[in-house]
Scaffold this motif. Structure first.
Motif, PDB file in Angstrom:
ATOM      1  N   LEU A  72     -59.741 -46.689   4.069  1.00 10.03           N
ATOM      2  CA  LEU A  72     -58.718 -46.944   3.059  1.00 10.03           C
ATOM      3  C   LEU A  72     -58.219 -48.388   3.152  1.00 10.03           C
ATOM      4  N   SER A  73     -58.047 -48.901   4.352  1.00  5.92           N
ATOM      5  CA  SER A  73     -57.621 -50.288   4.540  1.00  5.92           C
ATOM      6  C   SER A  73     -58.651 -51.255   3.962  1.00  5.92           C
ATOM      7  N   GLN A  74     -59.936 -50.965   4.166  1.00  4.21           N
ATOM      8  CA  GLN A  74     -60.996 -51.804   3.605  1.00  4.21           C
ATOM      9  C   GLN A  74     -60.962 -51.772   2.083  1.00  4.21           C
ATOM     10  N   LEU A  75     -60.738 -50.612   1.528  1.00  2.00           N
ATOM     11  CA  LEU A  75     -60.674 -50.486   0.074  1.00  2.00           C
ATOM     12  C   LEU A  75     -59.465 -51.237  -0.479  1.00  2.00           C
ATOM     13  N   LEU A  76     -58.346 -51.160   0.205  1.00  2.00           N
ATOM     14  CA  LEU A  76     -57.146 -51.871  -0.242  1.00  2.00           C
ATOM     15  C   LEU A  76     -57.338 -53.384  -0.204  1.00  2.00           C
ATOM     16  N   ALA A  77     -58.146 -53.863   0.725  1.00  2.00           N
ATOM     17  CA  ALA A  77     -58.390 -55.306   0.850  1.00  2.00           C
ATOM     18  C   ALA A  77     -59.468 -55.803  -0.116  1.00  2.00           C
ATOM     19  N   SER A  78     -60.207 -54.890  -0.723  1.00  4.09           N
ATOM     20  CA  SER A  78     -61.275 -55.290  -1.646  1.00  4.09           C
ATOM     21  C   SER A  78     -60.668 -55.733  -2.976  1.00  4.09           C
ATOM     22  N   PRO A  79     -61.416 -56.513  -3.747  1.00  6.08           N
ATOM     23  CA  PRO A  79     -60.855 -57.039  -5.004  1.00  6.08           C
ATOM     24  C   PRO A  79     -60.787 -56.045  -6.158  1.00  6.08           C
ATOM     25  N   ASN A  80     -61.218 -54.814  -5.981  1.00  7.53           N
ATOM     26  CA  ASN A  80     -61.190 -53.856  -7.087  1.00  7.53           C
ATOM     27  C   ASN A  80     -60.249 -52.708  -6.804  1.00  7.53           C
ATOM     28  N   PRO A  81     -59.273 -52.360  -7.621  1.00 11.20           N
ATOM     29  CA  PRO A  81     -58.921 -53.053  -8.858  1.00 11.20           C
ATOM     30  C   PRO A  81     -58.192 -54.366  -8.597  1.00 11.20           C
ATOM     31  N   ARG A  82     -57.539 -54.496  -7.458  1.00 13.38           N
ATOM     32  CA  ARG A  82     -56.908 -55.746  -7.055  1.00 13.38           C
ATOM     33  C   ARG A  82     -56.701 -55.687  -5.557  1.00 13.38           C
ATOM     34  N   PRO A  94     -64.500 -38.757  -0.968  1.00  8.59           N
ATOM     35  CA  PRO A  94     -64.431 -38.922  -2.430  1.00  8.59           C
ATOM     36  C   PRO A  94     -63.013 -39.162  -2.952  1.00  8.59           C
ATOM     37  N   ARG A  95     -62.015 -38.911  -2.156  1.00  4.90           N
ATOM     38  CA  ARG A  95     -60.617 -39.083  -2.596  1.00  4.90           C
ATOM     39  C   ARG A  95     -60.054 -40.455  -2.242  1.00  4.90           C
ATOM     40  N   LEU A  96     -60.859 -41.308  -1.595  1.00 13.94           N
ATOM     41  CA  LEU A  96     -60.387 -42.629  -1.183  1.00 13.94           C
ATOM     42  C   LEU A  96     -59.810 -43.426  -2.345  1.00 13.94           C
ATOM     43  N   TRP A  97     -60.553 -43.458  -3.451  1.00 15.49           N
ATOM     44  CA  TRP A  97     -60.113 -44.257  -4.596  1.00 15.49           C
ATOM     45  C   TRP A  97     -58.768 -43.760  -5.127  1.00 15.49           C
ATOM     46  N   GLU A  98     -58.631 -42.468  -5.214  1.00 20.41           N
ATOM     47  CA  GLU A  98     -57.383 -41.855  -5.687  1.00 20.41           C
ATOM     48  C   GLU A  98     -56.211 -42.214  -4.763  1.00 20.41           C
TER      49      GLU A  98
END
Length: 113
Positions: free
Chosen positions: A37-47, A82-86
Motif C-alpha cells: 500500500l505504501s508503494q502504491l501511495l508513492a506511485s504517480p497514479n492517480p497522484r 485486489p483491494r489495494l487500489w480501493e
C-alpha cells in the motif's frame, strides 16, 4: 479470542484516523500489505503522496492489533491484494479532506487578522 491485525492511517495534526484495510490473520500479512500500500501511495497514479502532505498532516500508516470474537473473519493476504487500489483511494480521500480542513482553518485565521 484470536488476535488480528489491520491498517489505520492517522493524522497527528487533525488527530483523526481511518481504518484502511481488512483484518489479517498474521502481523506478517499486515506488514506485507502495508508495504504494498505504501508503494502504491508513492506511485504517480492517480497522484503521488508528497512528503509535504505527509509532514504537514503528520500522517502515519500503522499496523494495529485487535481481538477477534469470530464475528469478523480475517482475510488472507492473497484475497486482500485486489483491494489495494480501493484502500489507496480511501487514504487519498482522507488526506484530501484533511488538507482541505487545514487550509480552511488557516484561511479563517488569516481573515480574522
Amino acid at each position: 479470542m484470536k488476535a488480528h491485525y489491520y491498517l489505520k492511517i492517522y493524522s497527528d495534526l487533525t488527530e483523526k484516523s481511518l481504518i484502511v484495510s481488512d483484518e489479517f490473520k498474521t502481523k506478517t500479512d499486515a506488514e506485507t500489505y502495508k508495504n504494498l500500500l505504501s508503494q502504491l501511495l508513492a506511485s504517480p497514479n492517480p497522484r503521488p503522496l508528497t512528503k509535504n502532505e505527509v509532514n504537514s498532516l503528520g500522517l502515519e500508516l500503522n499496523i494495529c492489533e485487535g481481538q477477534s470474537d469470530d464475528a469478523i473473519i480475517p482475510i488472507d493476504l492473497k484475497d486482500a491484494i485486489p483491494r489495494l487500489w480501493e484502500d489507496c483511494e480511501r487514504i487519498n480521500e482522507f488526506i484530501e479532506e484533511h488538507i482541505d480542513r487545514v487550509l480552511f482553518e488557516q484561511f479563517e485565521e488569516f481573515e480574522t487578522q
